[in-house]
Design an enzyme around this catalytic site. Structure first.
Site, mmCIF file in Angstrom:
data_model
loop_
_atom_site.group_PDB
_atom_site.id
_atom_site.type_symbol
_atom_site.label_atom_id
_atom_site.label_comp_id
_atom_site.label_asym_id
_atom_site.label_seq_id
_atom_site.Cartn_x
_atom_site.Cartn_y
_atom_site.Cartn_z
ATOM 1 N N GLY A 208 -4.199 5.058 -1.890
ATOM 2 C CA GLY A 208 -2.989 4.409 -2.919
ATOM 3 C C GLY A 208 -1.684 5.886 -2.354
ATOM 4 O O GLY A 208 -1.970 6.685 -1.465
ATOM 5 N N ASN A 209 -1.518 5.808 -3.345
ATOM 6 C CA ASN A 209 -0.172 6.521 -4.499
ATOM 7 C C ASN A 209 -0.326 6.760 -5.767
ATOM 8 O O ASN A 209 -0.996 6.333 -6.505
ATOM 9 C CB ASN A 209 0.910 6.957 -3.152
ATOM 10 C CG ASN A 209 1.549 5.841 -3.274
ATOM 11 O OD1 ASN A 209 2.480 5.425 -4.601
ATOM 12 N ND2 ASN A 209 1.503 5.289 -2.338
#
Ligand code: CTP
Length: 398
Positions: A208-209
């Protein structure tokens, strides 16, 4: 959409007055303040108690309070209102309005109100098509009263024809459209992507980020405030929709976001890609949780579809496409190159070098670069103010 708007709602004596209860609920749910005025006859169809409970205000019907003798100022009521809607409007009240009669508080308020007036006629079909009623409606239309035409259907008399008051949901839509009509993005459809994407590695892990989605959600809020219809395609985020009017589509991965953008972009006038989409995704998603059996683990990644680029290739010249760029070096040069390579109309450049700008902050510092290579550097501002700057720029490009 009607947040803080003062709506004066007049009720006259027809059977459709029972629908007014629902209309008040809809106005209140949309954020409006509702003040009900009733003609004496309308109380035979619905009680003031019902309408005052729903509107959370006392209902006025007489020129003065019967107990205190205090004046219910029709002048003050007219001045308070952003709009005055009379629903239902009977043939009798329409006739009086058309001829300037004011033998009750509602009609006196109509004569003194300077705000826009809407009426939703309701009566039996023969009364509605009577030449006198037609003439009266024409007269009101001519002096600027908005008429929400009656509908065809079964009437209280048992007859079928034109005369049913328009449904409360449709009346609400007319009023919302009226308030939107003066707004800069009225009639525009805006598609916004927001938030991160999660690329699944196995059933419990993902790549993810740090994107919070705040910038995209603020853009959605601003677009609604400016009168647009908004579709928001959101990656995984804890944020709640800033408005019930937003059509929100939740997605998880870059592939799902791409699919939803492809499904929805054609009908949009303005497309803003604020999402932080993963550039790579695991080639294979492990069916079971990966065990730590080896010292090293290699996961093979493949590039995701660059959604922004793909829309840049197919968009029509009537559509505006806006991308974001996060750069850490040669920022303006790289952003300009991205703008032209992806065929954008505007790029919003974020720099991670700026304090208070970026993913999880409530503030952002951006530079706007348009397709004519005009560069506008903005100060550090709240994301809400940045959203205003971006839309003001977009409006100048429309
Ligand atoms: N974007 C997209 N689809 C992707 C990756 C990015 O639509 N698969 C969009 C983002 O929503 C953003 C813009 O592309 O509007 C910029 O993303 P960025 O990561 O800065 O640009 P890249 O093109 O990925 O270039 P690079 O990472 O090489 O800087």
């Amino acid at each position: 959409m009607l947040s803080g708007k003062n709506i004066l709602l007049g009720v006259t004596g027809g059977i459709a007055a029972y629908k007014t209860a629902n209309l008040i609920r809809l106005f209140k749910k949309s954020g409006a303040n509702v003040q009900v005025l009733m003609t004496p006859h309308s109380k035979q169809f619905i009680t003031p108690l019902t309408l005052s409970t729903l509107s959370e205000k006392p209902v006025y019907s007489d020129f003065s309070d019967v107990n205190t003798g205090e004046w219910n100022s029709h002048v003050g009521l007219g001045a308070w209102a952003a709009i005055f809607i009379i629903a239902p409007a009977t043939a009798n009240s329409i006739a009086k309005m058309a001829n300037g009669l004011c033998d009750n508080l509602l009609l006196a308020t109509y004569l003194s109100a300077k705000c826009p007036v809407f009426i939703a006629p309701a009566m039996d079909l023969d009364m509605y098509r009577h030449a006198t009623t037609k003439e009266n409606l024409k007269k009101l239309l001519k002096i600027g009263v908005h008429i929400i035409d009656a509908q065809v259907g079964e009437l209280a008399s048992g007859l079928v024809g034109k005369g049913r008051m328009e449904e409360p949901e449709a009346i609400l839509a007319v009023i919302i459209d009226y308030f939107k009509s003066g707004l800069p993005l009225a009639g525009k459809k805006v598609l916004i992507t927001a938030g991160p994407t999660y690329e699944q590695i196995d059933p419990v892990r993902f790549i993810g980020n740090n994107s919070s989605g705040k910038m995209g959600f603020e853009l959605a809020r601003k677009a609604i405030e400016m009168g647009a219809n908004v579709t928001l395609i959101a990656g995984p985020t804890k944020l709640t929709s800033p408005s019930n009017s937003i059509q929100r589509i939740d997605v998880k991965s870059a592939a799902e976001m791409n699919q939803e953008v492809q499904n929805n972009y054609k009908k949009a006038d303005i497309i803003i890609m604020a999402a932080a989409v993963a550039d790579y995704t695991p080639l294979v998603v492990a069916r079971n949780k990966l065990k730590k059996t080896e010292k090293e683990l290699q996961i093979q990644l493949i590039a995701t579809q660059d959604i922004l680029s793909s829309i840049g290739q197919v968009k029509s010249n009537k559509q505006l496409l806006i991308g974001f760029a996060l750069e850490t070096s040669n920022e303006i040069k790289n952003a300009k190159e991205k703008l032209s390579r992806k065929n954008l109309d505007l790029i919003v450049l974020n720099s991670l070098n700026d304090k208070g700008a970026g993913f999880e902050y409530d503030t952002n510092k951006v530079t706007l670069i348009d397709k004519n290579n005009k560069v506008e550097k903005c100060e550090l501002k709240s994301k809400s103010e940045v959203a205003s700057d971006i839309f003001n720029k977009i409006i100048s490009l429309l």
